[in-house]
Design an enzyme around this catalytic site. Structure first.
Site, PDB file in Angstrom:
ATOM      1  N   TYR A 129     -39.589  -8.403  29.915  1.00  0.00           N
ATOM      2  CA  TYR A 129     -39.108  -7.641  31.068  1.00  0.00           C
ATOM      3  C   TYR A 129     -37.602  -7.789  31.263  1.00  0.00           C
ATOM      4  O   TYR A 129     -36.956  -6.878  31.796  1.00  0.00           O
ATOM      5  CB  TYR A 129     -39.926  -7.995  32.327  1.00  0.00           C
ATOM      6  CG  TYR A 129     -41.277  -7.313  32.242  1.00  0.00           C
ATOM      7  CD1 TYR A 129     -41.385  -5.948  32.469  1.00  0.00           C
ATOM      8  CD2 TYR A 129     -42.405  -7.998  31.816  1.00  0.00           C
ATOM      9  CE1 TYR A 129     -42.600  -5.294  32.309  1.00  0.00           C
ATOM     10  CE2 TYR A 129     -43.623  -7.354  31.652  1.00  0.00           C
ATOM     11  CZ  TYR A 129     -43.709  -5.994  31.902  1.00  0.00           C
ATOM     12  OH  TYR A 129     -44.898  -5.337  31.728  1.00  0.00           O
ATOM     13  N   ARG A 179     -36.251  -5.165  29.095  1.00  0.00           N
ATOM     14  CA  ARG A 179     -36.420  -3.842  29.714  1.00  0.00           C
ATOM     15  C   ARG A 179     -35.468  -3.662  30.903  1.00  0.00           C
ATOM     16  O   ARG A 179     -34.981  -2.562  31.151  1.00  0.00           O
ATOM     17  CB  ARG A 179     -37.877  -3.646  30.134  1.00  0.00           C
ATOM     18  CG  ARG A 179     -38.794  -3.533  28.920  1.00  0.00           C
ATOM     19  CD  ARG A 179     -40.198  -3.152  29.292  1.00  0.00           C
ATOM     20  NE  ARG A 179     -40.272  -1.814  29.877  1.00  0.00           N
ATOM     21  CZ  ARG A 179     -41.343  -1.328  30.478  1.00  0.00           C
ATOM     22  NH1 ARG A 179     -42.425  -2.062  30.590  1.00  0.00           N
ATOM     23  NH2 ARG A 179     -41.346  -0.111  30.969  1.00  0.00           N
ATOM     24  N   HIS A 226     -46.896   2.236  39.092  1.00  0.00           N
ATOM     25  CA  HIS A 226     -46.974   1.089  38.183  1.00  0.00           C
ATOM     26  C   HIS A 226     -45.915   0.026  38.476  1.00  0.00           C
ATOM     27  O   HIS A 226     -45.629  -0.816  37.627  1.00  0.00           O
ATOM     28  CB  HIS A 226     -46.862   1.560  36.723  1.00  0.00           C
ATOM     29  CG  HIS A 226     -48.083   2.308  36.261  1.00  0.00           C
ATOM     30  ND1 HIS A 226     -48.100   3.108  35.147  1.00  0.00           N
ATOM     31  CD2 HIS A 226     -49.337   2.379  36.787  1.00  0.00           C
ATOM     32  CE1 HIS A 226     -49.308   3.641  35.002  1.00  0.00           C
ATOM     33  NE2 HIS A 226     -50.070   3.219  35.985  1.00  0.00           N
ATOM     34  N   CYS A 230     -43.800 -12.801  44.209  1.00  0.00           N
ATOM     35  CA  CYS A 230     -44.412 -14.105  43.969  1.00  0.00           C
ATOM     36  C   CYS A 230     -45.836 -13.895  43.473  1.00  0.00           C
ATOM     37  O   CYS A 230     -46.545 -13.019  43.955  1.00  0.00           O
ATOM     38  CB  CYS A 230     -44.410 -14.936  45.257  1.00  0.00           C
ATOM     39  SG  CYS A 230     -45.170 -16.565  45.023  1.00  0.00           S
ATOM     40  N   THR A 288     -45.972  12.676  29.967  1.00  0.00           N
ATOM     41  CA  THR A 288     -46.956  11.588  29.996  1.00  0.00           C
ATOM     42  C   THR A 288     -48.081  11.911  29.022  1.00  0.00           C
ATOM     43  O   THR A 288     -48.534  13.055  28.947  1.00  0.00           O
ATOM     44  CB  THR A 288     -47.461  11.328  31.442  1.00  0.00           C
ATOM     45  OG1 THR A 288     -48.519  10.381  31.403  1.00  0.00           O
ATOM     46  CG2 THR A 288     -47.914  12.589  32.145  1.00  0.00           C
ATOM     47  N   SER A 289     -48.497  10.895  28.263  1.00  0.00           N
ATOM     48  CA  SER A 289     -49.372  11.150  27.116  1.00  0.00           C
ATOM     49  C   SER A 289     -50.812  11.496  27.493  1.00  0.00           C
ATOM     50  O   SER A 289     -51.596  11.890  26.648  1.00  0.00           O
ATOM     51  CB  SER A 289     -49.362   9.927  26.197  1.00  0.00           C
ATOM     52  OG  SER A 289     -49.654   8.776  26.959  1.00  0.00           O
TER      53      SER A 289
HETATM   54  P1  NAD Z   1     -46.325   7.211  26.767  1.00  0.00           P
HETATM   55  O1  NAD Z   1     -45.266   6.400  26.097  1.00  0.00           O
HETATM   56  O2  NAD Z   1     -47.737   6.938  26.481  1.00  0.00           O
HETATM   57  O3  NAD Z   1     -46.064   8.755  26.409  1.00  0.00           O
HETATM   58  C1  NAD Z   1     -44.824   9.350  26.534  1.00  0.00           C
HETATM   59  C2  NAD Z   1     -44.985  10.839  26.541  1.00  0.00           C
HETATM   60  O4  NAD Z   1     -43.702  11.429  26.737  1.00  0.00           O
HETATM   61  C3  NAD Z   1     -45.525  11.415  25.225  1.00  0.00           C
HETATM   62  O5  NAD Z   1     -46.587  12.289  25.534  1.00  0.00           O
HETATM   63  C4  NAD Z   1     -44.345  12.196  24.634  1.00  0.00           C
HETATM   64  O6  NAD Z   1     -44.742  13.377  23.976  1.00  0.00           O
HETATM   65  C5  NAD Z   1     -43.568  12.534  25.877  1.00  0.00           C
HETATM   66  N1  NAD Z   1     -42.133  12.751  25.657  1.00  0.00           N
HETATM   67  C6  NAD Z   1     -41.302  12.198  24.724  1.00  0.00           C
HETATM   68  N2  NAD Z   1     -40.049  12.655  24.860  1.00  0.00           N
HETATM   69  C7  NAD Z   1     -40.071  13.537  25.908  1.00  0.00           C
HETATM   70  C8  NAD Z   1     -39.088  14.338  26.546  1.00  0.00           C
HETATM   71  N3  NAD Z   1     -37.813  14.349  26.142  1.00  0.00           N
HETATM   72  N4  NAD Z   1     -39.469  15.116  27.594  1.00  0.00           N
HETATM   73  C9  NAD Z   1     -40.762  15.121  28.024  1.00  0.00           C
HETATM   74  N5  NAD Z   1     -41.730  14.384  27.453  1.00  0.00           N
HETATM   75  C10 NAD Z   1     -41.384  13.584  26.420  1.00  0.00           C
HETATM   76  O7  NAD Z   1     -46.030   7.112  28.327  1.00  0.00           O
HETATM   77  P2  NAD Z   1     -46.930   7.345  29.619  1.00  0.00           P
HETATM   78  O8  NAD Z   1     -47.941   8.416  29.379  1.00  0.00           O
HETATM   79  O9  NAD Z   1     -45.973   7.477  30.746  1.00  0.00           O
HETATM   80  O10 NAD Z   1     -47.801   6.023  29.843  1.00  0.00           O
HETATM   81  C11 NAD Z   1     -47.574   4.770  29.367  1.00  0.00           C
HETATM   82  C12 NAD Z   1     -47.066   3.744  30.350  1.00  0.00           C
HETATM   83  O11 NAD Z   1     -45.737   3.611  29.971  1.00  0.00           O
HETATM   84  C13 NAD Z   1     -46.954   4.005  31.807  1.00  0.00           C
HETATM   85  O12 NAD Z   1     -47.752   3.118  32.455  1.00  0.00           O
HETATM   86  C14 NAD Z   1     -45.492   3.663  32.186  1.00  0.00           C
HETATM   87  O13 NAD Z   1     -45.480   2.741  33.254  1.00  0.00           O
HETATM   88  C15 NAD Z   1     -44.981   2.994  30.998  1.00  0.00           C
HETATM   89  N6  NAD Z   1     -43.577   3.150  30.572  1.00  0.00           N
HETATM   90  C16 NAD Z   1     -42.575   3.375  31.460  1.00  0.00           C
HETATM   91  C17 NAD Z   1     -41.269   3.533  31.009  1.00  0.00           C
HETATM   92  C18 NAD Z   1     -40.177   3.758  32.019  1.00  0.00           C
HETATM   93  O14 NAD Z   1     -40.250   3.239  33.124  1.00  0.00           O
HETATM   94  N7  NAD Z   1     -39.159   4.535  31.678  1.00  0.00           N
HETATM   95  C19 NAD Z   1     -40.998   3.477  29.655  1.00  0.00           C
HETATM   96  C20 NAD Z   1     -42.036   3.223  28.756  1.00  0.00           C
HETATM   97  C21 NAD Z   1     -43.325   3.076  29.238  1.00  0.00           C
END
Ligand code: NAD
Length: 234
Positions: A59, A62, A112, A120, A181-182
């Site tokens: 973290y 990140r 999330h 804490c 979102t995937s």
């Molecule tokens: P995921 O990584 O599973 O999927 C990402 C999605 O974004 C994919 O479907 C992909 O095709 C799409 N994508 C890629 N580039 C893009 C663009 N330029 N424009 C639009 N879409 C694009 O992520 P998710 O479905 O959000 O779920 C996974 C978990 O990832 C969540 O719980 C989230 O909390 C966490 N996460 C958050 C961050 C962040 O805070 N930025 C980063 C990574 C993961």
């Protein structure tokens, strides 16, 4: 183009993809975060119990990435939409970065958690703003109560935040738009199925999500290119 009627409530769900063009890697895409770490080893209560140093290392990495990132055109367009339709917009994000807020959004539901907050593990003290990095030789931070301080993140196996207000809003929205979102992480992946009988449903992203058949229409492309011209207000 999505038409937003004068009374319409709009539910927007964003995922990692909306921040990809800001340089924050998605989880599953090429160059995704999980290529270097196993999910279970860094983002679960079991990982925290087993190796909190490794969890804070992940973290902290990140946090550094998120602090260096700036909002892109999609974040800016969503903040502008809020300034036009106010509380009729419900912006729900799975992201833990603060790019929506940096772009000017004032009401963001972080289901999330938030990367730049700490809480804490033991007492009920409110999560607090914290952008520090805790990597060796820096020790794991401790609360005044003696408990270990942990990232304010919903880990795998934990219950997401604010579900009551999210489900209440899903019940009354006329438009549901998922961006980047995937469609595999629950419960967010099922939101569209819950609203599709009543609401118009749209997806924005370069690839079709796993739950694409539940959407009325998918706009294929990067969020930063599509979202700025996506909404037409009546
Ligand atoms: P995921 O990584 O599973 O999927 C990402 C999605 O974004 C994919 O479907 C992909 O095709 C799409 N994508 C890629 N580039 C893009 C663009 N330029 N424009 C639009 N879409 C694009 O992520 P998710 O479905 O959000 O779920 C996974 C978990 O990832 C969540 O719980 C989230 O909390 C966490 N996460 C958050 C961050 C962040 O805070 N930025 C980063 C990574 C993961």
């Amino acid at each position: 183009m999505i038409r937003v009627g004068k009374q319409n409530r709009v539910f927007i769900l964003t995922g990692a993809g909306v921040s990809a063009e800001s340089g924050i890697p998605t989880f599953r895409g090429a160059g995704g975060l999980w290529r270097n770490y196993r999910i279970e080893a860094v983002a679960s209560p079991e990982a925290w119990a087993r190796d909190p140093v490794l969890v804070w290392e992940f973290y902290s990495m990140r946090r550094k990435m998120a602090k260096a990132a700036r909002p892109n055109a999609a974040h800016v367009a969503l903040a502008e939409l809020e300034s036009k339709i106010g509380e009729r917009l419900f912006l729900c994000t799975q992201n833990v970065d603060n790019l929506h807020e940096q772009a000017g959004s004032t009401h963001v539901t972080h289901m999330h958690g938030e990367l730049l907050k700490t809480r804490c593990e033991r007492c009920l003290r409110e999560p607090f703003a914290d952008d520090a990095c805790y990597e060796p030789p820096v020790a794991i931070p401790r609360c005044e109560c003696g408990g270990k301080l942990r990232p304010h993140i919903c880990w795998f196996g934990e219950v997401p935040f604010k579900l009551d207000s999210i489900f209440a809003e899903l019940e009354r929205c006329a438009l549901f738009v998922a961006i980047g979102t995937s469609g595999v992480v629950e419960p967010a992946a099922s939101f569209v199925a819950q609203v599709r009988a009543r609401a118009r449903t749209y997806y924005v992203g370069p690839e079709l999500p796993a739950n694409h058949s539940a959407f009325e229409e998918c706009f294929q492309g990067e969020a930063g290119k599509i979202v700025p011209d996506l909404f037409r207000l009546d």
